[in-house]
Design an enzyme around this catalytic site. Structure first.
Site, short mmCIF file in Angstrom:
data_model
loop_
_atom_site.label_atom_id
_atom_site.label_comp_id
_atom_site.label_asym_id
_atom_site.label_seq_id
_atom_site.Cartn_x
_atom_site.Cartn_y
_atom_site.Cartn_z
NE ARG B 77 -46.65 78.45 36.36
CZ ARG B 77 -47.25 79.58 35.85
NH1 ARG B 77 -47.37 80.89 36.26
NH2 ARG B 77 -47.61 79.25 34.80
CB ILE B 103 -52.01 80.36 35.99
CG1 ILE B 103 -50.82 80.95 36.83
CG2 ILE B 103 -51.60 79.03 35.38
CD1 ILE B 103 -50.38 79.90 37.97
CB SER B 104 -49.59 84.87 32.89
OG SER B 104 -50.59 85.80 33.07
CD GLN B 105 -44.98 82.29 27.73
OE1 GLN B 105 -45.91 83.02 27.34
NE2 GLN B 105 -43.99 81.59 27.45
#
Lengths: 825, 254
Positions: B77, B103-105
């Site tokens: 990530r 960028i999503s959780q």
């Protein structure tokens, strides 16, 4: 020697105007509620100023004109510099939940804007200290100047975009400085005064545009839209109501259509995107007179009422770019009245893009009104078959729960009563809201409609309600009459063909709920059923969000926050549940806490350190308590009055400008007369008191407080029915009436501060600066606290509290100061 | 004779190194396992595993599919976030990636991927590439991913990144997501951010019968809820609305 009164007035007008402008520019580049917080905290600069003057009094007093001019100039410079720096900070309000660094940026923002307000307050505070015999006049010019600023800034915002307007207002700083240098003429002062005037000109118009042009946060919808290839801004207008930006996107078209059924297959026509303060978009649709391209609108929950009423006469409240007008025309409306608050937006559709919009707002069957929605309805005698209130707020704003602290008189019980009383027989009121999970807006609106119908004395109000949901919107229908079997059949057919779920229709069985957009539990249906049934009170009590209907006295429809759910919601944050929390309320509370802590640090702490002041402790405590009480009381009444008169004047911007300005100007006049009144009452021998022989002599302060209390309580009882009766009058007469009512109240409210300050400056001159500082902090705290209190107990209670504080203040100063106890004559 | 403790540890370390090397070889992208972020990534996966969907089981099961966890344990990530935010890359929070996007959780990525119920032969469409992280996660579980990004600079950056990392089953395109990816349709799964307030009809059309579509609803930093669209074998549509958390809005009656 007299104080530089014009300079004081000019600077005060600049301070008030810049508060308004900072709120505007922050609402555009960031989000509105942060603007509110930053400015509230920055105004504590007023409190810090009191401490500063108290500490450096002698040195400042010795060089009054220079000290005044320096501070006034710094006000202007630091305002513009602060704004230019603030725009370049990587502050992102939305990330505050996650990123502790944002707190640092936030503190920098506070610090940046504390400077100008600190400097401005130094100027007024110095004038109080240096001219103890002119307290009333200084205060008068201060308030009248601020009143002029409140009106002037609205006019300015019609002429200039927000950031040049901010520069122009900042220029009032050096201008006031120049005027202060000149107030005692002399060749030595002429040259610096000329220099300051040039500086004022440079600030107003000579700064490079790149320094102060608005830099929108990259997270604003407008910023993101402009990243799409081929997009361009084709029009931009600005007014106090907002910055309207129209964007064309030929490569990848806007296709704005909210809540569209998944069963719909039609693509929206070409659109222009309309952004207000960088949020949105909503759409102006290409229209060539043919209505077939708008069939997709029939696939939204908003279309429901048109399936129950044929050839309706329609009222659209919040017409914007015109999509809901097109929906009405698509369904064969016989006539559409479209109400839109922002005349700029109307002009864009009606003039600038008239060809694109197919002359929508110029059609014979469409009439457009530039007016506030509720005020328009209250003032018209017309009856409608359908009153449509579409979604007025952008999803992002609604979703973040940041609307919660803004008053909205559109969705209160009283407002719904007004709409319902303007329905033709069997007419429908249709209100659409975003779907939120777990249900919030939709259920609160449902409860509000029930309350409104009950207040109108309707039997079985639940037989007049229907609530429907798509996967992202809900539409509430309130009928003027009970729903008939054919009505219900149409609603069911409408919902089924579009895969919309019934939340509530009279006589609905649980099996009908939660069929297409499935929730783990049928929360919407259960909620509506509970609200419509006998256990409404217990359901509202047990619900983790506040579903109590909003009223005019507590007009916070968007506030769903309940303390007892806080722990649970905070815990859920890690699991992606941050959106369940309504941050607006918490931010307001955080603002109050921060303001309290900073007030202690800026005022109480220095005073404690400096406790060797030449005044007995009891006197100091009395002075402190008095100015705290008066500061709170003044703003409580002012904030509550703005709310009340806003309903009457119905236009948010003009109402605030007129009410605020009237309050400040008449309070200024009162403060100017206060010393004279005091002297007349003092000179009067005891036996010549207004109530001879029965009551002891009264002081001017006591007369003022009695008048304030009487007026405030009479207004509380008499104004709401009176205003309802006068509602249909024209704007000009309503403004005149508002001023007539504000004048006496504000006049007396202008007195307690200068009356006491004069007494303090005669007997305890060392305490003058911090009386000023305490009052400044109290004003900031009270503005925030008034909103928090109104959210919980309502504005009427806030006014009563203010009256109590005034009475308390008068009691505190009833006896003379110990330190100044003169020998009996 | 007992072996020397240090030597024994040495042997174990060698074995471990070998296992790591095998893992590296087994994954399509070299950067995955041999990095300084292995520990925070493992911690992130453990947290996701632990939180899961919560005890209320809004989707009928409590745990995130272990295959999803395994892939998220491999995808680096930190390569998908801006340089200066790498230290926070594995924290359970969304991060800004520039261009006003995030960028999503990680937990939300896990939930959305879990909802997709991916199979190795699936072809997936994603509308809204963003950093490319979610495409990378999906690529580890499906046969092929087609992803469309509206901001050209972002599309280019993500395409380059995914190529460099060896994700050759992901195809990135800059442009309009409204009409889907006609030449690669139909799709077994679709992942879409519904920016225009509705789901583009062409996407529903390009969803294969029996397929699933997942839509996150909400702003850049605040997810409101997830919408799961299911198309049954007969082609009719049903949606489900899911909160990412276990939350009952009513206090129990006393």
């Amino acid at each position: 020697m007299s104080p530089p009164l014009p300079a004081i007035a000019v600077l005060s007008s600049g301070v008030l105007a810049s508060e308004v402008l900072l709120t505007r520019v922050f609402a555009i580049i960031q989000v509105h509620h942060f603007a509110y917080m930053v400015i509230s905290i920055a105004l504590l600069g007023y409190g810090a100023s009191g401490t500063f003057i108290a500490l450096f009094r002698e040195r400042l007093e010795a060089r009054f004109p220079e000290a005044y001019a320096a501070n006034a100039t710094l006000f202007g410079l630091s305002m513009v510099a602060g704004f230019a720096i603030a725009e370049r900070l990587p502050f992102n309000a939305a990330a505050l939940v996650w990123d502790p660094w944002q707190l640092l940026y936030l503190s920098v923002l506070y610090a940046l804007f504390t400077v100008p307000f600190f400097c401005a307050a130094n100027c007024v505070g110095l004038a109080f200290v240096c001219f103890p015999d002119h307290t009333g006049r200084v205060y008068r010019y201060d308030l009248v100047g601020a009143g002029a600023g409140a009106l002037g800034v609205v006019a300015l915002l019609f002429m200039l975009f927000p950031s040049p307007a901010l520069c122009a207002v900042a220029a009032l700083g050096p201008l006031a400085a120049a005027s202060a240098m000149l107030y005692r003429s002399g060749p030595r002062r002429l040259r610096p005064a000329a220099g300051l005037a040039v500086l004022a000109l440079a600030l107003a118009g000579g700064l490079p545009a790149s320094l102060t042009e608005l830099r929108l946060s990259e997270f604003k919808s407008l910023s993101q839209a402009l990243l799409v290839p081929g997009t361009e801004i084709v029009a931009e207008t600005s007014s106090p109501l907002g910055l309207v930006t129209v964007v064309r996107s030929p490569t990848i078209p806007f296709r704005y259509a909210l809540g569209l059924s998944l069963a719909n297959t039609q693509e929206p026509p070409e659109q222009l995107g309309v952004f207000v303060d960088g949020e949105g978009p909503s759409a102006i649709n290409r229209f060539d007179g043919g209505l077939e391209p708008f069939g997709y609108l029939d696939g939204t929950t908003m279309a429901l009422p048109y399936h129950l009423v044929g050839r309706p006469k329609v009222l659209v409240l919040g017409a914007g770019g015109g999509a809901d007008v097109l929906l009405a025309l698509y369904h064969g409306a016989s006539r559409v009245d479209a109400v839109e608050l922002d005349p700029n937006l109307i002009r864009l559709v009606a003039d600038r893009f008239a060809a694109f919009a197919g002359g929508l707002y110029g059609r014979r069957d469409v009439r457009v009104h530039a007016a506030e929605a509720r005020g328009f309805v209250a003032g018209t005698a017309a009856r409608y078959d359908i009153i449509q209130i579409p979604l007025l707020d952008a999803f992002a704003t609604a979703a973040a729960g940041t609307l919660s602290l803004s008053e909205s008189t559109l969705y209160t019980v009283e407002a719904l009563e007004i709409y319902l009383s303007h329905l033709a027989p069997d007419g429908m009121l249709a209100i659409t809201r975003w779907l939120k999970l777990p249900p919030r807006d939709s259920l609160k609106l449902f409860a509000t409609a029930l309350a409104a119908l009950e207040r109108m004395g309707v039997d079985a109000p639940e037989r007049r309600l229907a609530l429907l949901r798509s996967w992202n919107t809900t539409t509430l229908l309130v009928k003027n009459g009970a729903f008939t079997e054919p009505d219900l059949a149409s609603i069911r057919a409408f919902a089924r063909s579009r895969s919309f779920d019934l939340v509530y229709v009279p006589g609905m069985s649980p099996r009908e709920a939660n069929r297409y957009n499935i929730l783990s539990e049928p929360y919407f249906f259960e909620g509506a059923a509970a609200l419509a049934g006998p256990e409404r009170a217990s359901f509202i009590e047990r619900y983790k969000f506040d579903l109590r209907p909003a009223t005019d006295d507590r007009p916070y429809f968007f506030d769903f926050f309940r303390w007892r759910a806080l722990d649970e919601l905070l815990e859920l944050r890690a699991q992606g549940g941050a959106a369940l929390l309504d941050w607006g309320y918490l931010l307001l509370f955080a603002t109050l806490l921060q303001a309290c802590v900073l007030s202690v640090a800026l005022i109480l702490l220095p005073l404690w350190i400096w406790r060797g002041a030449p005044a007995p402790g009891r006197d100091r405590r009395r002075v402190f308590a008095y100015f705290l009480a008066v500061g709170f009381a003044f703003f409580f009444v002012e904030v509550a009055s703005i709310q009340r008169f806003m309903l009457f004047l119905s236009h948010p911007v003009y109402a605030v400008a007129v009410v605020l300005s009237a309050f400040l100007v008449f309070a200024g006049l009162g403060s100017g007369i206060a010393p004279r009144l005091a002297r007349r009452l003092e000179r009067r021998p005891a036996h010549d008191s207004p109530w001879p022989g029965r009551l002891p002599p009264v002081s001017a302060l006591e007369v003022a407080v009695a008048a304030i209390a009487a007026l405030a309580i009479v207004y509380l009882l008499a104004l709401p029915p009176l205003f309802r009766w006068l509602m249909p009058l024209g704007d000009a007469s309503k403004i005149a009436i508002a001023i007539v009512f504000i004048a006496p109240l504000a006049f007396w409210m202008g007195m307690p501060f200068p009356l006491a300050l004069e007494r303090v400056s005669k007997r305890l001159p060392a305490l003058v600066p911090w009386a000023w500082g305490v009052n400044g902090c109290a004003s900031v705290l009270s503005a925030v606290l008034a909103t928090l209190l109104a959210m919980n107990i309502g504005f009427s209670a806030v006014v009563l509290l203010a009256v109590a504080l005034y009475v308390l203040a008068a009691a505190i100063l009833h006896a003379p100061f110990e330190s100044a106890a003169r020998p009996p004559s | 004779m007992r072996s020397h403790p240090v030597r024994r540890a040495g042997i174990e370390t060698r074995w471990l190194a070998l296992a790591v090397a095998a893992l590296v070889l087994a994954t399509p992208h070299g950067t995955a396992a041999s990095d300084e972020f292995a520990a925070p990534r493992a911690a992130m996966v453990r947290l996701i595993e632990q939180l899961g969907w919560g005890s209320k089981k809004p989707v009928g099961h409590e745990n995130i599919d272990p295959r999803v966890l395994a892939v998220m344990g491999k995808v680096p990530r930190h390569e998908f976030v801006p340089e200066d935010l790498r230290d926070a890359a594995y924290a359970n929070r969304p991060l800004p990636i520039g261009y006003g996007q995030t960028i999503s959780q990680p937990l939300i990525v896990a939930m959305m991927t879990d909802l997709l119920q991916l199979e190795p032969d699936h072809v997936v469409l994603e509308v809204g590439t963003g950093s490319g992280y979610h495409a990378a996660v999906v690529a580890g579980l499906a046969r092929r991913v087609y992803t469309i990004e509206i901001v050209p600079a972002l599309a280019e950056m993500s395409a380059r990144r995914l190529r460099r990392m060896g994700y050759d089953n992901v195809e990135v395109r800059a442009g309009d997501g409204y009409y889907g990816w006609q030449s690669a349709a139909p799709f077994d799964r679709i992942l879409v951010t519904a920016a225009a307030g509705h789901v583009p009809p062409p996407l529903i059309e390009q969803l294969r019968p029996g397929g699933r579509m997942v839509i996150p609803v909400g702003g850049a930093f605040l997810l409101q809820h997830l919408v799961l669209v299911e198309k049954d074998a007969a082609g009719s549509i049903r949606t489900r609305q899911l909160l990412p958390v276990s939350f009952v809005p009513l206090t129990r009656a006393k």
